[in-house]
Structure formats: structure tokens, C-alpha cells
Design a protein around this motif. Sequence first.
Motif, PDB file in Angstrom:
ATOM      1  N   UNK A 169       1.834  15.150 -14.733  1.00 18.11           N
ATOM      2  CA  UNK A 169       1.789  15.713 -16.085  1.00 18.11           C
ATOM      3  C   UNK A 169       2.799  16.842 -16.253  1.00 18.11           C
ATOM      4  N   UNK A 170       3.048  17.610 -15.200  1.00 18.95           N
ATOM      5  CA  UNK A 170       4.078  18.650 -15.259  1.00 18.95           C
ATOM      6  C   UNK A 170       5.455  18.019 -15.424  1.00 18.95           C
ATOM      7  N   UNK A 171       5.711  16.949 -14.691  1.00 24.69           N
ATOM      8  CA  UNK A 171       6.984  16.229 -14.844  1.00 24.69           C
ATOM      9  C   UNK A 171       7.099  15.652 -16.252  1.00 24.69           C
ATOM     10  N   UNK A 172       6.003  15.141 -16.776  1.00 23.56           N
ATOM     11  CA  UNK A 172       6.000  14.616 -18.144  1.00 23.56           C
ATOM     12  C   UNK A 172       6.282  15.723 -19.154  1.00 23.56           C
ATOM     13  N   UNK A 173       5.769  16.905 -18.891  1.00 24.79           N
ATOM     14  CA  UNK A 173       6.052  18.042 -19.760  1.00 24.79           C
ATOM     15  C   UNK A 173       7.539  18.362 -19.776  1.00 24.79           C
ATOM     16  N   UNK A 174       8.166  18.337 -18.613  1.00 29.29           N
ATOM     17  CA  UNK A 174       9.602  18.628 -18.520  1.00 29.29           C
ATOM     18  C   UNK A 174      10.412  17.555 -19.234  1.00 29.29           C
ATOM     19  N   UNK A 175      10.055  16.290 -19.031  1.00 31.21           N
ATOM     20  CA  UNK A 175      10.763  15.195 -19.696  1.00 31.21           C
ATOM     21  C   UNK A 175      10.567  15.278 -21.210  1.00 31.21           C
ATOM     22  N   UNK A 176       9.348  15.569 -21.632  1.00 33.56           N
ATOM     23  CA  UNK A 176       9.048  15.661 -23.066  1.00 33.56           C
ATOM     24  C   UNK A 176       9.809  16.809 -23.716  1.00 33.56           C
ATOM     25  N   UNK A 177       9.974  17.907 -22.984  1.00 35.53           N
ATOM     26  CA  UNK A 177      10.696  19.052 -23.531  1.00 35.53           C
ATOM     27  C   UNK A 177      12.166  18.731 -23.761  1.00 35.53           C
ATOM     28  N   UNK A 178      12.727  17.828 -22.973  1.00 39.45           N
ATOM     29  CA  UNK A 178      14.134  17.477 -23.150  1.00 39.45           C
ATOM     30  C   UNK A 178      14.341  16.455 -24.268  1.00 39.45           C
ATOM     31  N   UNK A 179      13.285  15.783 -24.673  1.00 42.91           N
ATOM     32  CA  UNK A 179      13.376  14.831 -25.781  1.00 42.91           C
ATOM     33  C   UNK A 179      13.108  15.555 -27.093  1.00 42.91           C
ATOM     34  N   UNK A 180      13.590  14.985 -28.159  1.00 42.10           N
ATOM     35  CA  UNK A 180      13.413  15.612 -29.460  1.00 42.10           C
ATOM     36  C   UNK A 180      12.502  14.739 -30.315  1.00 42.10           C
ATOM     37  N   UNK A 181      11.261  15.191 -30.472  1.00 38.22           N
ATOM     38  CA  UNK A 181      10.286  14.473 -31.269  1.00 38.22           C
ATOM     39  C   UNK A 181      10.137  15.062 -32.662  1.00 38.22           C
ATOM     40  N   UNK A 182      10.991  15.988 -33.005  1.00 38.82           N
ATOM     41  CA  UNK A 182      10.903  16.619 -34.317  1.00 38.82           C
ATOM     42  C   UNK A 182       9.656  17.469 -34.434  1.00 38.82           C
ATOM     43  N   UNK A 183       8.867  17.196 -35.456  1.00 40.20           N
ATOM     44  CA  UNK A 183       7.657  17.977 -35.714  1.00 40.20           C
ATOM     45  C   UNK A 183       6.584  17.720 -34.663  1.00 40.20           C
ATOM     46  N   UNK A 184       6.697  16.645 -33.900  1.00 38.00           N
ATOM     47  CA  UNK A 184       5.667  16.302 -32.919  1.00 38.00           C
ATOM     48  C   UNK A 184       5.927  16.878 -31.537  1.00 38.00           C
ATOM     49  N   UNK A 185       7.019  17.619 -31.355  1.00 33.29           N
ATOM     50  CA  UNK A 185       7.325  18.200 -30.049  1.00 33.29           C
ATOM     51  C   UNK A 185       6.244  19.181 -29.597  1.00 33.29           C
ATOM     52  N   UNK A 186       5.831  20.049 -30.499  1.00 32.00           N
ATOM     53  CA  UNK A 186       4.797  21.027 -30.153  1.00 32.00           C
ATOM     54  C   UNK A 186       3.463  20.327 -29.923  1.00 32.00           C
ATOM     55  N   UNK A 187       3.149  19.349 -30.736  1.00 25.33           N
ATOM     56  CA  UNK A 187       1.890  18.616 -30.573  1.00 25.33           C
ATOM     57  C   UNK A 187       1.853  17.896 -29.223  1.00 25.33           C
ATOM     58  N   UNK A 188       2.976  17.304 -28.816  1.00 28.79           N
ATOM     59  CA  UNK A 188       3.024  16.619 -27.520  1.00 28.79           C
ATOM     60  C   UNK A 188       2.811  17.608 -26.379  1.00 28.79           C
ATOM     61  N   UNK A 189       3.438  18.774 -26.465  1.00 27.62           N
ATOM     62  CA  UNK A 189       3.269  19.792 -25.426  1.00 27.62           C
ATOM     63  C   UNK A 189       1.821  20.275 -25.367  1.00 27.62           C
ATOM     64  N   UNK A 190       1.189  20.445 -26.517  1.00 29.32           N
ATOM     65  CA  UNK A 190      -0.204  20.911 -26.551  1.00 29.32           C
ATOM     66  C   UNK A 190      -1.147  19.849 -25.981  1.00 29.32           C
ATOM     67  N   UNK A 191      -0.900  18.595 -26.285  1.00 28.59           N
ATOM     68  CA  UNK A 191      -1.755  17.519 -25.757  1.00 28.59           C
ATOM     69  C   UNK A 191      -1.647  17.448 -24.234  1.00 28.59           C
ATOM     70  N   UNK A 192      -0.432  17.521 -23.701  1.00 31.98           N
ATOM     71  CA  UNK A 192      -0.246  17.475 -22.249  1.00 31.98           C
ATOM     72  C   UNK A 192      -0.898  18.691 -21.594  1.00 31.98           C
ATOM     73  N   UNK A 193      -0.713  19.865 -22.181  1.00 34.25           N
ATOM     74  CA  UNK A 193      -1.324  21.084 -21.633  1.00 34.25           C
ATOM     75  C   UNK A 193      -2.844  21.011 -21.687  1.00 34.25           C
ATOM     76  N   UNK A 194      -3.384  20.394 -22.719  1.00 34.20           N
ATOM     77  CA  UNK A 194      -4.835  20.241 -22.832  1.00 34.20           C
ATOM     78  C   UNK A 194      -5.386  19.354 -21.723  1.00 34.20           C
ATOM     79  N   UNK A 195      -4.700  18.272 -21.444  1.00 31.52           N
ATOM     80  CA  UNK A 195      -5.138  17.370 -20.369  1.00 31.52           C
ATOM     81  C   UNK A 195      -5.062  18.082 -19.021  1.00 31.52           C
ATOM     82  N   UNK A 196      -3.970  18.818 -18.788  1.00 31.83           N
ATOM     83  CA  UNK A 196      -3.846  19.548 -17.525  1.00 31.83           C
ATOM     84  C   UNK A 196      -4.930  20.619 -17.403  1.00 31.83           C
ATOM     85  N   UNK A 197      -5.183  21.327 -18.471  1.00 30.87           N
ATOM     86  CA  UNK A 197      -6.228  22.346 -18.452  1.00 30.87           C
ATOM     87  C   UNK A 197      -7.598  21.745 -18.201  1.00 30.87           C
ATOM     88  N   UNK A 198      -7.857  20.590 -18.805  1.00 26.42           N
ATOM     89  CA  UNK A 198      -9.146  19.926 -18.600  1.00 26.42           C
ATOM     90  C   UNK A 198      -9.327  19.509 -17.144  1.00 26.42           C
TER      91      UNK A 198
END
Length: 100
Positions: free
Chosen positions: A30-59
Motif C-alpha cells: 500500500x505504501x508503494x501504491x501511495x507512491x505510484x498514485x502520487x506520481x499519477x494525475x487523477x485530477x480532483x480524485x488525487x486527494x481522495x485516492x490518497x485518503x482511501x489508501x491511508x484509511x486502509x493502511x490505518x485500519x
Amino acid sequence: MSNTSEHATPKHHMVSLSTYVMVWVALLVLTALTIVTASMHFGAFSIAAAIVIATVKGALVLLYFMNLRYEDRIFLIMLGVALFTLAVSLVLTFVDTLFR
């Protein structure tokens, strides 16, 4: 009076080493996915993707490394209330910044 305690012995759930290793590997992935996701540009969904990944890791950390999965229901309810409060704060913050 007897010397026996009135309280029952606490229940301890033993988690296997393989479970901890699997959760650790999942956190690494999930940390690697966070790094890959940060390099991609999802527009308005970039922050949402980061929050979802962080939520799963926190859980995963809360449930396995902090052993909340094996605690009494009251701890899970308190965690739910705290997470709900955090979610409301985040939503209100995003709504506030959206309409500025």
C-alpha cells in the motif's frame, strides 16, 4: 476471605507471526501504491485516492498491530465515534475550501 481474585483472568489472543508478516507486506504494498498514485494525475480524485489508501493502511495498523480486532466491542464503538468525528471534520473542511 479467600485469596482468589474476583476478576476473571483477561483474555489474550495470540496472533501468529505469519499474520503480522502478511499485514506488514500489505502495508509495504500500500505504501508503494501511495507512491505510484502520487506520481499519477487523477485530477480532483488525487486527494481522495490518497485518503482511501491511508484509511486502509490505518485500519490494518489499528486492527492488527494495536490488536483492536480482538478487543471488546466498546473499544470498536469508541473508535467508530472518533473516526466518524474525523470524517465529518474532513468533509466540512473540503466543502469549505471547495466554495471559496
